[in-house]
Design a protein around this motif. Structure first.
Motif, short mmCIF file in Angstrom:
data_model
loop_
_atom_site.label_atom_id
_atom_site.label_comp_id
_atom_site.label_asym_id
_atom_site.label_seq_id
_atom_site.Cartn_x
_atom_site.Cartn_y
_atom_site.Cartn_z
N GLY A 342 0.79 -1.30 0.11
CA GLY A 342 -0.05 -0.18 -0.05
C GLY A 342 0.67 1.10 -0.06
O GLY A 342 1.92 1.44 -0.28
N CYS A 343 0.04 2.52 0.33
CA CYS A 343 0.93 3.54 0.55
C CYS A 343 0.41 4.31 1.48
O CYS A 343 -0.83 4.02 2.36
CB CYS A 343 0.86 4.31 -1.03
N ARG A 344 1.03 5.58 1.64
CA ARG A 344 0.44 6.42 3.01
C ARG A 344 -1.18 6.67 2.67
O ARG A 344 -1.73 7.02 3.80
CB ARG A 344 1.19 7.82 3.18
N PHE A 345 -1.62 6.92 1.61
CA PHE A 345 -2.76 7.34 1.35
C PHE A 345 -3.75 6.22 1.52
O PHE A 345 -4.99 6.62 2.13
CB PHE A 345 -2.91 7.80 -0.42
N THR A 346 -3.75 5.11 1.02
CA THR A 346 -4.27 4.13 1.26
C THR A 346 -4.63 3.81 3.01
O THR A 346 -5.37 3.26 3.35
CB THR A 346 -4.22 2.97 0.45
N ARG A 347 -3.48 3.75 3.55
CA ARG A 347 -3.54 3.47 4.94
C ARG A 347 -4.21 4.49 5.65
O ARG A 347 -4.92 4.15 6.69
CB ARG A 347 -1.80 3.42 5.48
N ALA A 348 -4.21 5.84 5.32
CA ALA A 348 -4.90 6.84 5.74
C ALA A 348 -6.45 6.57 5.76
O ALA A 348 -7.24 6.95 6.67
CB ALA A 348 -4.63 8.28 5.16
N ILE A 349 -7.01 5.93 4.86
CA ILE A 349 -8.44 5.66 4.57
C ILE A 349 -8.82 4.23 5.42
O ILE A 349 -10.03 4.05 5.16
CB ILE A 349 -8.84 5.64 3.27
N ARG A 350 -7.84 3.61 5.78
CA ARG A 350 -8.28 2.29 6.69
C ARG A 350 -8.65 2.61 7.95
O ARG A 350 -8.41 3.62 8.47
CB ARG A 350 -7.35 1.38 6.47
N PHE A 351 -9.27 1.55 8.40
CA PHE A 351 -9.53 1.78 9.91
C PHE A 351 -8.34 1.97 10.78
O PHE A 351 -7.20 1.64 10.75
CB PHE A 351 -9.99 0.30 10.25
N GLY A 352 -8.81 3.16 11.61
CA GLY A 352 -7.61 3.71 12.44
C GLY A 352 -6.68 4.68 11.77
O GLY A 352 -6.09 5.49 12.43
N GLY A 353 -7.01 5.06 10.52
CA GLY A 353 -6.40 6.04 9.96
C GLY A 353 -7.01 7.35 10.07
O GLY A 353 -8.14 7.46 10.44
N PRO A 354 -6.37 8.39 9.62
CA PRO A 354 -6.68 9.89 9.71
C PRO A 354 -7.92 10.16 9.07
O PRO A 354 -8.71 11.23 9.24
CB PRO A 354 -5.60 10.77 9.72
N MET A 355 -7.99 9.25 7.80
CA MET A 355 -9.14 9.67 6.83
C MET A 355 -10.31 8.49 6.79
O MET A 355 -11.04 8.65 5.99
CB MET A 355 -8.53 9.91 5.55
N PHE A 356 -10.15 7.69 7.97
CA PHE A 356 -11.11 6.59 7.97
C PHE A 356 -12.61 6.97 8.33
O PHE A 356 -12.93 7.86 8.87
CB PHE A 356 -10.74 5.60 8.98
N GLY A 357 -13.47 6.86 7.44
CA GLY A 357 -14.89 7.07 7.42
C GLY A 357 -15.13 8.24 6.62
O GLY A 357 -16.48 8.58 6.49
N ILE A 358 -14.15 8.94 6.03
CA ILE A 358 -14.43 10.10 5.17
C ILE A 358 -14.92 9.44 3.58
O ILE A 358 -16.23 10.18 3.29
CB ILE A 358 -13.15 10.69 4.73
N PHE A 359 -14.60 8.38 3.28
CA PHE A 359 -15.02 7.86 2.00
C PHE A 359 -15.95 6.69 2.10
O PHE A 359 -16.10 5.91 3.22
CB PHE A 359 -13.98 7.36 1.20
N ASP A 360 -17.08 6.33 1.38
CA ASP A 360 -18.01 5.32 1.41
C ASP A 360 -17.05 4.02 1.08
O ASP A 360 -15.98 4.14 0.63
CB ASP A 360 -19.24 5.68 0.85
N GLU A 361 -17.90 3.00 0.99
CA GLU A 361 -17.12 1.58 0.88
C GLU A 361 -16.78 1.83 -0.88
O GLU A 361 -15.54 1.29 -1.02
CB GLU A 361 -17.89 0.75 0.92
N VAL A 362 -17.54 2.04 -1.82
CA VAL A 362 -17.32 2.10 -3.21
C VAL A 362 -16.09 3.00 -3.37
O VAL A 362 -15.31 2.81 -4.22
CB VAL A 362 -18.62 2.69 -3.89
N GLU A 363 -16.30 4.13 -2.91
CA GLU A 363 -14.86 5.26 -3.17
C GLU A 363 -13.77 4.72 -2.71
O GLU A 363 -12.82 4.94 -3.25
CB GLU A 363 -15.37 6.48 -2.33
#
Length: 711
Positions: A342-363
């Motif tokens: 992965g990368c910093r961006f994809t880690r950020a959107i996973r559970f526990g990351g600073p952007m988790f929950g910002i995007f829906d599942e499809v996004e």
């Protein structure tokens, strides 16, 4: 006693200057704003006037239409839409989700045109009762989880389409509704605001929309679908006996043809949208995600840089370009693959990351796929040609809306009304929307007066509106006490039956109130309202109207009873009712208050719940039993009186259900808004009950309200 009405007498729509100006601005504005006002503001004069302008823009006159040809067009469109829906279902999961999302503003309002088709102006017409039965089916026969809207919501959820509530300000944005979707929905919602005035069009639109089955086809549900033949045949047969029959048939056929055209156009738009969506590259899909979320990017991004440029600067300004930002992101350090995957961006959107929950599942899935493609060296392909699906048709309808100038709209200052003219305008509110202001004033005044009964209500003969602190147990205890001590235990069979004329005169005292039986709840459960008890409360109203069986309809039964006393009355909606001399004037304030309260099912929902409890309990006990005894003695019809003794019973009937609905509502208030919100909500419920008591306890009311003005 069968009412064969197929349309109501025509007449102008009279409104105030302010409402006329607001309506003009609405129809000239964005389609989404018009859709929302017509959906949400069911207590608004301007919304009713805007609805009339929308219908003038959409509805042709139907002259010269051939029945067989129009019905053949309906059958052809049904087959074509089924084929198109099957193709759309075969698209990729993401594309199908986009299609369902776009269709949601129409799928979730199916049947809205039936919201108020059953009302004092239209009951007990045969065709209205048939439509009432169909609305009850759409509302899941009173079970909230079984309503059509809830079933559609679950389908959307299954496809990953999670939308705000229908009445939420963010609903259309969440649905990403295109202009054609919003303007088409505005027509259906406009019809829902004026169903009595446009009864032939309601029948035609209902049969056509349900027969075409666009949303059933998109859901992939099997089955024969809706058969419009029985309802159409019944309506057409009724028009053969009606003096307005030819005009009504033309209006019906025009509505069918219009809905066929609207649904064909919308399905074609969905197909175009699907094609556009399938052609999108991963870069394009990523750019769409960025564009959707850019307006919400806050100061938390102040320290973020993309390839040496501050993200806040890339997002700011009128020249923001989502595709350019995606292209820049490709070379950003946030996309650099890490040894652990992965990368910093994809880690950020996973559970526990600073952007988790910002995007829906499809996004989130799209972002992950895009980052992986970038890491593997895919060439950039962000063209993002704008989607224009349906825009030409939407623009044509918007021009028609601006140009629409219905000749039957009369702008006038509000009139001063006596009780008879007030009743006439309340019943015909679709023609006199300006009466809403007077109705609200009446409701507020009566409710304020009713609170006087909080102190001395126990002195009531049939009610006890004395204040008590709420709990479910306390409410049911008060209800049982009223039932036994005030309604049942005082009963003794009459040993001396009054003369026939005296019995008839007493029946006349209550007749006007009986003619608006159930009216307080007839607007409950309108499209988009998701209060837990709405479907069940409307089901109680449907019981009062016979659940579609005219012979069991309470309005039919009261006319039947009056006929047995040789009393014939014009319909409440008729101008002739203004000068009727059979019923005394003393019954008008009770009827006008109930009709006024009924017009505010959103802002006075709690008061309606309380008033409804009083109304249902009043059908029980001594008073009703004595009336049955007197009518039977004089060989007059007892059905209206007798049916209330059974249907309103306190063990499982309407009285018990009315109390249960209050308990359920206040429980919902407590869970949604916190325990502190229950007490003010309860106070509103109980003053609604007290407002009913105010009218049925005239001696107590006169004593308590001396010097305060009559209700």
């Amino acid at each position: 006693m069968i009412d064969p009405t197929t349309s109501l007498p025509p007449g102008p729509l009279e409104c105030g200057p302010a409402a006329a100006a607001q309506a003009a601005a609405l129809v000239a504005g964005p389609p989404g704003a018009l859709y929302r006002v017509l959906l949400v503001e069911q207590e608004s004069e301007a919304a009713l006037v805007a609805a009339r302008r929308v219908l003038a823009a959409f509805l042709p006159d139907g002259a010269g239409l051939d029945r067989d040809r129009v019905l053949a067009e309906l059958a052809d469109a049904r087959a074509a839409i089924a084929t198109a829906a099957a193709r759309l279902r075969a698209a990729s999961a993401e594309t199908l989700a986009a299609v369902l999302r776009e269709r949601a503003p129409l799928a979730l309002i199916e049947g809205c045109w039936l919201d108020a088709v059953s009302q004092p102006a239209t009951q007990p017409a045969v065709i209205v009762n048939r439509l009432l039965a169909e609305r009850l089916e759409i509302l899941g026969h009173g079970v909230a989880e079984h309503t059509l809207a809830q079933r559609r919501r679950r389908l959307l959820d299954d496809h990953g389409v999670l939308l705000p509530g229908l009445t939420s300000p963010d609903f259309l944005a969440g649905a990403r509704a295109r202009p054609l979707t919003a303007v088409t929905g505005a027509f259906y919602l406009a019809l829902s605001r004026l169903p009595a005035t446009f009864l032939p069009e309601v029948v035609g639109a209902h049969c056509a929309f349900r027969a075409l089955g666009t949303d059933t086809g998109l859901s992939g549900m099997n089955g024969p679908g809706y058969d419009p033949a029985p309802l159409l045949s019944e309506y057409l047969a009724l028009t053969e006996r009606a003096p307005t029959g030819p005009a009504d048939r033309a209006r019906l056929l025009a509505a069918i043809q219009l809905v066929v055209g609207l649904e064909r156009a919308h399905v074609a738009m969905l197909a175009e949208l699907a094609g556009w969506h399938e052609s999108l590259s991963l870069d394009d899909r990523m750019a769409l995600i960025v564009a959707r979320h850019a307006p919400y990017a806050g100061r938390q991004h102040d320290n973020v840089q993309i390839s040496g440029v501050a993200l806040r600067d890339l997002l700011a300004g009128p020249d923001f370009d989502a595709a350019a930002l995606v292209h820049r992101l490709r070379s950003a350090s946030q996309l650099r693959p890490s040894p652990s995957g992965g990368c910093r961006f994809t880690r950020a959107i996973r559970f526990g990351g600073p952007m988790f929950g910002i995007f829906d599942e499809v996004e989130a899935r799209t972002i992950t796929r895009w980052a992986s493609a970038v890491a593997s060296g895919d060439e950039p392909r962000a063209t993002l040609a704008p989607c224009t699906a349906g825009d030409d048709e939407a623009a044509a309808w918007r021009r028609a809306l601006v140009a629409a100038a219905p000749g039957d709209v009369v702008v006038a200052e509000p009139a001063v009304l006596d009780e008879r003219r007030f009743l006439y305008r309340l019943v015909n509110v679709e023609r006199f929307p300006g009466v809403l202001a007077a109705a609200r004033t009446r409701v507020e005044r009566v409710l304020a007066q009713a609170e006087a009964l909080f102190e001395l209500g126990a002195a009531g003969r049939y009610t006890d509106a004395t204040w008590f602190d709420y709990s479910p147990v306390a409410l049911r205890r008060r209800m049982d006490t009223i039932y036994w001590t005030k309604l049942v235990e005082p009963f003794r069979p009459l040993t001396d039956i009054p003369p026939r004329d005296e019995v008839i005169n007493n029946q006349k005292r209550f007749a006007l109130g009986n003619l608006v039986d159930g009216a307080c709840t007839h607007r409950i459960g309108a499209t988009g309202r998701d209060r837990p008890g709405d479907a069940a409360l409307f089901a109680i109203y449907a019981d009062e109207m016979g659940r579609g069986d005219v012979a069991k309809n309470h309005i039919t039964l009261i006319h039947q009873a009056l006929a047995s006393m040789d009393i014939q009355l014009p319909h409440l909606r008729a101008r002739e009712f203004l000068t009727q001399t059979e019923l005394p004037d003393l019954g008008y304030p009770y009827a006008t208050y109930q009709l006024s309260l009924a017009l505010f099912p959103d802002s006075h929902y709690e008061e309606i719940l309380g008033y409804h409890l009083g109304l249902e309990m009043f059908g029980l006990g001594e008073l009703r039993l004595h009336e049955v005894q007197k009518l039977r003695h004089h060989r007059m019809d007892t059905a209206y009186e007798s049916v209330h003794l059974s249907i309103d019973n306190v063990s499982a009937g309407h009285s018990r259900q009315a109390a249960d609905l209050i308990v359920d509502h206040l429980d919902h208030v407590g869970r949604a808004a916190g325990p502190a919100a229950v007490e003010p909500a309860w106070r509103r419920v109980w003053r609604g009950y007290a407002s009913f008591a105010l009218f049925v306890e005239p001696r107590l009311a006169r004593r308590l309200l001396a010097g305060r003005g009559a209700p």
